[in-house]
Design a protein around this motif. Structure first.
Motif, PDB file in Angstrom:
ATOM      1  N   SER A 388       0.849  -1.184   0.034  1.00 13.80           N
ATOM      2  CA  SER A 388      -0.121  -0.124   0.060  1.00 13.80           C
ATOM      3  C   SER A 388       0.856   1.297  -0.068  1.00 13.80           C
ATOM      4  O   SER A 388       2.037   1.153  -0.111  1.00 13.80           O
ATOM      5  CB  SER A 388      -0.827   0.083   1.370  1.00 13.80           C
ATOM      6  OG  SER A 388       0.099   0.113   2.518  1.00 13.80           O
ATOM      7  N   CYS A 389       0.203   2.367   0.189  1.00  9.46           N
ATOM      8  CA  CYS A 389       0.966   3.618   0.086  1.00  9.46           C
ATOM      9  C   CYS A 389       2.031   3.790   1.349  1.00  9.46           C
ATOM     10  O   CYS A 389       3.270   4.255   1.054  1.00  9.46           O
ATOM     11  CB  CYS A 389       0.097   4.977   0.265  1.00  9.46           C
ATOM     12  SG  CYS A 389      -0.996   5.152  -1.213  1.00  9.46           S
ATOM     13  N   GLN A 392       5.513   2.502   0.479  1.00  6.87           N
ATOM     14  CA  GLN A 392       6.197   2.924  -0.621  1.00  6.87           C
ATOM     15  C   GLN A 392       7.585   3.413   0.100  1.00  6.87           C
ATOM     16  O   GLN A 392       8.537   3.430  -0.570  1.00  6.87           O
ATOM     17  CB  GLN A 392       5.397   3.970  -1.274  1.00  6.87           C
ATOM     18  CG  GLN A 392       4.398   3.475  -2.362  1.00  6.87           C
ATOM     19  CD  GLN A 392       4.945   2.998  -3.556  1.00  6.87           C
ATOM     20  OE1 GLN A 392       5.353   1.915  -3.653  1.00  6.87           O
ATOM     21  NE2 GLN A 392       5.153   3.763  -4.543  1.00  6.87           N
ATOM     22  N   HIS A 429       4.352  -0.402  -7.319  1.00  6.67           N
ATOM     23  CA  HIS A 429       4.457   1.115  -7.734  1.00  6.67           C
ATOM     24  C   HIS A 429       3.201   1.693  -7.550  1.00  6.67           C
ATOM     25  O   HIS A 429       2.144   1.277  -8.254  1.00  6.67           O
ATOM     26  CB  HIS A 429       5.159   1.502  -8.957  1.00  6.67           C
ATOM     27  CG  HIS A 429       6.607   0.631  -9.269  1.00  6.67           C
ATOM     28  ND1 HIS A 429       7.728   1.165  -8.944  1.00  6.67           N
ATOM     29  CD2 HIS A 429       6.902  -0.480  -9.848  1.00  6.67           C
ATOM     30  CE1 HIS A 429       8.772   0.669  -9.254  1.00  6.67           C
ATOM     31  NE2 HIS A 429       8.283  -0.216 -10.089  1.00  6.67           N
ATOM     32  N   LEU A 430       3.265   2.862  -6.919  1.00  5.64           N
ATOM     33  CA  LEU A 430       2.009   3.706  -6.921  1.00  5.64           C
ATOM     34  C   LEU A 430       2.444   5.173  -7.271  1.00  5.64           C
ATOM     35  O   LEU A 430       3.492   5.606  -6.827  1.00  5.64           O
ATOM     36  CB  LEU A 430       1.481   3.571  -5.516  1.00  5.64           C
ATOM     37  CG  LEU A 430       0.521   2.276  -5.275  1.00  5.64           C
ATOM     38  CD1 LEU A 430       0.050   2.479  -3.751  1.00  5.64           C
ATOM     39  CD2 LEU A 430      -0.493   2.359  -6.058  1.00  5.64           C
ATOM     40  N   SER A 431       1.609   6.106  -7.817  1.00  8.06           N
ATOM     41  CA  SER A 431       1.894   7.295  -8.375  1.00  8.06           C
ATOM     42  C   SER A 431       2.099   8.035  -7.006  1.00  8.06           C
ATOM     43  O   SER A 431       1.367   7.827  -6.018  1.00  8.06           O
ATOM     44  CB  SER A 431       0.714   7.830  -9.025  1.00  8.06           C
ATOM     45  OG  SER A 431      -0.343   7.994  -8.509  1.00  8.06           O
ATOM     46  N   ALA A 434      -1.345   9.509  -5.439  1.00 11.28           N
ATOM     47  CA  ALA A 434      -2.096   8.310  -4.878  1.00 11.28           C
ATOM     48  C   ALA A 434      -1.620   8.109  -3.529  1.00 11.28           C
ATOM     49  O   ALA A 434      -2.604   7.818  -2.477  1.00 11.28           O
ATOM     50  CB  ALA A 434      -2.121   6.953  -5.535  1.00 11.28           C
ATOM     51  N   CYS A 435      -0.390   8.590  -3.065  1.00 13.51           N
ATOM     52  CA  CYS A 435      -0.018   8.219  -1.618  1.00 13.51           C
ATOM     53  C   CYS A 435       0.276   9.470  -0.924  1.00 13.51           C
ATOM     54  O   CYS A 435       0.534   9.070   0.262  1.00 13.51           O
ATOM     55  CB  CYS A 435       1.582   7.473  -2.092  1.00 13.51           C
ATOM     56  SG  CYS A 435       1.136   5.873  -2.662  1.00 13.51           S
TER      57      CYS A 435
END
Length: 652
Positions: A388-389, A392, A429-431, A434-435
């Motif tokens: 999840s975020c 990261q 990967h998350l943008s 989004a996090c």
């Protein structure tokens, strides 16, 4: 002369040994030159001796007697024999008695020994006074009752004794008769493993033991309590026994002034945070407490100077802050516990290596390396990571140059959510949007403001507030009309047409339009605001009533019309009636041409009507006006059910 004498003595000795072993079907092969000095390179722990050897295994082809032993290994420095019994033990003792101190034989291993107590002690006593430094006994069984034996500890070359799988058949014996023999041995290293030993006595005097290994026995918390004679002991291995109290273990070590390494793994140790403070040896630097039953309270009972600590496979769920001040701790193993996050380093100022694999960590803290600046390697793999975020930032630590995660990336795999299970963290990967909650809120706010601004601009451009206000007026007027209307009175048409015009165009309406329509044959009843609006009612309500009670609505279009607010109201309400009643009630008269740039944007309905509907244009030539009036009368022509005395008209 002395050298020649030594030569002759060694020559006759080895000839004697050759004859003796040949008689017992033992072949002693001597590698290297007989009288060449051989350098000895043996580790002090007595295991894995590096010696030149020629293994000799006897088979049935040798036709050995049932009471013969078997030679496993035989070199100038090492001898390994098997199958020692009551029948051949005296011969063995006779053989070993020839290896006096100064001989080249240094390593002796006896396997599968089955002799009585006195014979076993005779073997030990003979080896004790021989040249043997490393003595190993594997799988030995003592056959008779244990009795007191006066063991002579003087003059030995032995450095290490290793006994593995020793079976004592005598169930009732005096502890001193057995344990005292081994406790008082003045050697450096001793191992008694896998022998179901339940106790060991404290040495009678200052002991030379530096290494003790009691692996896989049945020792308990009573071992070495109040023992002051193990001052030189450096390594103590008590793995796989039955110790239960960590507090008592600490008391046991408190008098071992030289102890550096202690292995208490695979026991039953607990610590419930007793009021009595633990007392460890100050010299203890390495402690293994893995595979026990220790919980969070263990951090209240740890040696303050420990450098390497293993608490693997216990029941630890949290590392309490401010409880343990282990300023010297460099390596900490917390694998296979119940931790939910990475521990801080508030009490571990020197920590360099941390193993926290196989715990319950979902999202490890990204600021771990900030609180633990000296950590060079972190083993955090095989945890049920939640991708999840929050994860990261932790992943970003390894993506930076000089990553410190051991086992990356294979050991770091997503466990949650279900759709990402099995995905390596390096591929997750998350943008940033989004996090980053702040960035997301700011972006959403900006988009909302932009949307509101666009909607407001469109509403203003299309005059939406005006239409809303007019719709509200229309709705209220209709409601009041239904509420005030008598039950037997319906909405009856009273006028042929309602006239909508600008006050600036009133001369043409009064001088041309009204006279030509209301006079002559088939007179038309028109609703004009100056004579037909009901006093006391609002202008909007009068406009709506007149439009509803008129068959047609005539709009006199000119540049003045599009500049009039009230004309816009009337056009809107008439247009609303056009669509709500599905009637063809609008008549457009173009009194003067209207340039497109003069028509306001809110008159888009007027533009649409003029583009789709036929309108009458007031002719400037008088010859064409008769046709104009005829067409206008034809558009209005209808028989009214009943004409009222009242007529209506709009005001500018």
């Amino acid at each position: 002369m002395t050298q020649n004498t030594s030569f002759l003595r060694n020559f006759f000795l080895y000839n004697f040994l050759f004859a003796l072993t040949f008689w017992n079907h033992v072949s002693l092969s001597v590698e290297d030159e007989l009288f060449t000095s051989v350098s000895n390179n043996f580790p002090e722990d007595g295991s894995n001796q590096k010696v030149k050897s020629v293994p000799l295994r006897y088979t049935k082809s040798h036709q050995s007697k049932p009471n013969d032993w078997v030679v496993i290994q035989n070199t100038t420095e090492s001898l390994s024999l098997s199958e020692i019994t009551e029948d051949n033990v005296k011969t063995l003792v006779a053989l070993l008695s020839n290896f006096r101190q100064g001989s080249r034989l240094q390593n002796l291993t006896l396997t599968n020994v089955s002799v009585d107590w006195n014979a076993l002690m005779e073997i030990f006593q003979t080896v004790w006074h021989s040249s043997i430094e490393y003595f190993n006994i594997n799988n030995a069984t003592q056959l008779s009752d244990i009795e007191s034996y006066d063991f002579d500890y003087s003059g030995t070359s032995m450095k290490a004794l290793t006994m593995n799988k020793i079976t004592v058949t005598d169930l009732y014996f005096t502890q001193d008769d057995l344990y005292r023999i081994f406790a008082d041995m003045n050697i450096a290293e001793m191992t008694i493993a896998d022998s179901e030993m339940i106790h060991m006595l404290c040495p009678s005097s200052k002991s030379h033991f530096r290494y003790l290994n009691f692996l896989k026995n049945d020792l308990t918390d009573f071992l070495f309590q109040e023992c002051d004679n193990l001052l030189h002991l450096e390594t103590l291995i008590l793995q796989k026994n039955k110790f239960e109290s960590l507090l008592k273990v600490s008391f046991m070590t408190s008098r071992m002034k030289s102890l550096q390494y202690l292995d208490m793994s695979n026991n039953l140790l607990r610590h419930d945070g007793a009021d009595v403070q633990c007392q460890w040896a100050e010299s203890l630097s390495e402690l293994d407490l893995s595979s026990n039953q220790l919980a969070d309270a263990v951090f209240e009972c740890l040696p303050v100077n420990v450098k390497k600590l293993s608490l693997q496979n216990n029941q630890i769920s949290n590392v309490p802050r401010g409880v343990a001040e282990l300023k010297s701790l460099e390596e900490l193993n917390l694998a296979s516990n119940r931790l939910a996050d990475l521990p801080g380093c508030s009490g571990f100022a020197s920590l360099q290596f941390l193993n926290i694999e196989m715990n319950l960590i979902l999202t490890p803290s990204a600021d771990f390396f900030q609180s633990c600046p000296k950590v060079r390697e972190l083993q955090a793999g095989h945890n049920p990571f939640k991708c999840s975020c929050e994860l990261q930032a932790f992943i970003g630590l390894e993506r930076q140059p000089g990553g410190k995660l051991f086992g990356w990336p294979a050991a770091y795999v997503c466990e949650y959510p279900e759709g990402l299970r099995g995905t390596e963290l390096k591929d997750f990967h998350l943008s940033p949007l989004a996090c980053n909650t702040t960035l997301l809120l700011v972006t959403a706010l900006l988009l909302t403001l932009v949307l509101v601004a666009v909607v407001a601009f469109v509403c203003i451009y299309l005059d939406v507030p005006w239409y809303v206000r007019m719709t509200w007026q229309w709705t209220q007027t209709k409601r009041r009309a239904r509420h005030n209307r008598p039950a037997d009175q319906g909405a009856m048409v009273q006028f042929h047409a309602f006239i909508s015009y600008s006050e600036r165009d009133s001369p043409w309406v009064k001088n041309e339009l009204i006279p030509n329509l209301e006079k002559g044959e088939g007179c038309i009843q028109l609703c004009q605001h100056e004579r037909d609006f009901i006093p006391g009612k609002s202008i909007v309500e009068n406009i709506i009533n007149c439009i509803e009670k008129s068959y047609k609505s005539i709009f006199v279009l000119s540049p003045n019309f599009v500049q009039s607010e009230w004309c816009h109201y009337e056009l809107y309400f008439a247009h609303h009636k056009l669509f709500s009643e599905n009637s063809n009630s609008l008549i457009l008269i173009l009194l003067e041409p209207i340039p497109p740039y003069l028509i306001p944007s809110r008159y888009h309905k007027l533009k649409a009507l003029m583009a789709k509907r036929t309108y009458l244009e007031w002719p400037k030539e008088r010859s064409k006006r008769a046709l104009f009036w005829a067409n206008l009368r034809a558009a209005i022509s209808i028989n009214l059910p009943k004409a009222d005395e009242n007529s209506y008209e709009e005001i500018d």
